[in-house]
Scaffold this motif. Structure first.
Motif, PDB file in Angstrom:
ATOM      1  N   VAL A 133       0.852  -1.199   0.000  1.00 42.60           N
ATOM      2  CA  VAL A 133       0.000   0.000   0.000  1.00 42.60           C
ATOM      3  C   VAL A 133       0.886   1.246   0.000  1.00 42.60           C
ATOM      4  N   VAL A 165      -2.152   3.790   4.576  1.00 42.64           N
ATOM      5  CA  VAL A 165      -2.589   4.921   3.766  1.00 42.64           C
ATOM      6  C   VAL A 165      -2.042   6.220   4.353  1.00 42.64           C
ATOM      7  N   ARG A 166      -2.167   6.369   5.659  1.00 38.57           N
ATOM      8  CA  ARG A 166      -1.682   7.590   6.323  1.00 38.57           C
ATOM      9  C   ARG A 166      -0.157   7.679   6.256  1.00 38.57           C
ATOM     10  N   GLU A 188       1.399   4.153  -2.969  1.00 41.02           N
ATOM     11  CA  GLU A 188       1.254   5.598  -2.768  1.00 41.02           C
ATOM     12  C   GLU A 188       2.519   6.346  -3.165  1.00 41.02           C
TER      13      GLU A 188
END
Length: 229
Positions: free
Chosen positions: A147, A186-187, A151
C-alpha cells in the motif's frame, strides 16, 4: 555498475508477459521473478515519474549519479554499526530472517539504463522500508508495505499485489489488515517524504529514530492481541 538496458518488447509481448506473470504470481506468490516481471511490464510510466522526481531532488540526483547497489559487498558494514543506528536495524532485520541483499532478480524488461536502474533501486530498497516502518514479512506486513509502495510510486503491480494478497487472508487476517494496518499504511504513505529520493546508504550511521522523524515515518502499529479485533 548500472543495470543494463533490457529486452525490447512490442505491445503484445508486454501484455502477454504481464498477464502470464500476474497469473503465475497469484498462484505462487513466492515467485519473485514473476512479481518482478509484472512490475516491469506494467510500471514503465510509474518508473518514468519516479525518475523525474529523483532528478529534481539533490539526494535523488546523487543516487542516479552514483547508482549504489544494495548488495552484500556494499552494505555489509551495517552489521558492525552501533545498535541504535538505522544500518544496525537493517542488519537485524535481514539477519533475523536469514535474508541476503543479493537475492533480488535482475531487471529484464525496461529498455533504458536509467529506467532499469530506477526499477532495480525500487526493488532493492524494499527491505530498507520494512526496517523503517517496522513491518513484518508475513502476508499482512507485505500487503501493508505494498500500500505504501503504491502511494509512493503508483506502480500498478503494488495495487495488484494488495488485491491478490488480501484474497489469501483468512477471516481473522482480513479483519486485522483492514482495521489496523490498511488505514495506517494509507496515512503513513501519504505523510512520509519521497522515499525513492533518499540515499539510504549515507544514513546508515544515523540514529534510527532520528531518520524516521526526518523522513516523516510513522512506524507500523503493534499487532493486536488475541480477541482484540
Amino acid at each position: 555498475m548500472i543495470q543494463g538496458a533490457g529486452i525490447r518488447l512490442n505491445g503484445w509481448q508486454r501484455a502477454a508477459i504481464a498477464v502470464g506473470s500476474a497469473v503465475g504470481a497469484l498462484l505462487d506468490p513466492r515467485r519473485a521473478d514473476l512479481i518482478a516481471a509484472l512490475g516491469e511490464t506494467t510500471g514503465k510510466n510509474a518508473f518514468e515519474r519516479v525518475l523525474e522526481r529523483m532528478k529534481k531532488s539533490a539526494e535523488g540526483r546523487a543516487v542516479l549519479l552514483e547508482q549504489p547497489r544494495v548488495i552484500s559487498a556494499n552494505v555489509g558494514h551495517a552489521w558492525d554499526l552501533p545498535e541504535n543506528t538505522f544500518g544496525a536495524a537493517y542488519a537485524r532485520f535481514m539477519g533475523s530472517r536469514n535474508f541476503s541483499p543479493d537475492d533480488r532478480p535482475p531487471v529484464r524488461f525496461l529498455e533504458t539504463k536509467e529506467l532499469a536502474y530506477v526499477a532495480m533501486r525500487a526493488r532493492e530498497v524494499h527491505d530498507f522500508w520494512h526496517t523503517l516502518f517496522g513491518l513484518p514479512t508475513n502476508l499482512i506486513g507485505e500487503s501493508a508495505l505494498k500500500v505504501i509502495e503504491f502511494e509512493q510510486m503508483l506502480l500498478p503491480m503494488c495495487l495488484m499485489s494488495v488485491v491478490g494478497g488480501t484474497t489469501r487472508f483468512n477471516e481473522k487476517q482480513r479483519a486485522i489488515f483492514y482495521q489496523h494496518y490498511f488505514p495506517w499504511a494509507v496515512r503513513a504513505g501519504m505523510q512520509c517524504t519521497d522515499l525513492m529520493c533518499v540515499y539510504y546508504e549515507r544514513h546508515f550511521h544515523e540514529d534510527l529514530e532520528v531518520v524516521r522523524q526526518r523522513w516523516g515515518i510513522i512506524p507500523a502499529p503493534p499487532a493486536p492481541r488475541p480477541n482484540s479485533t
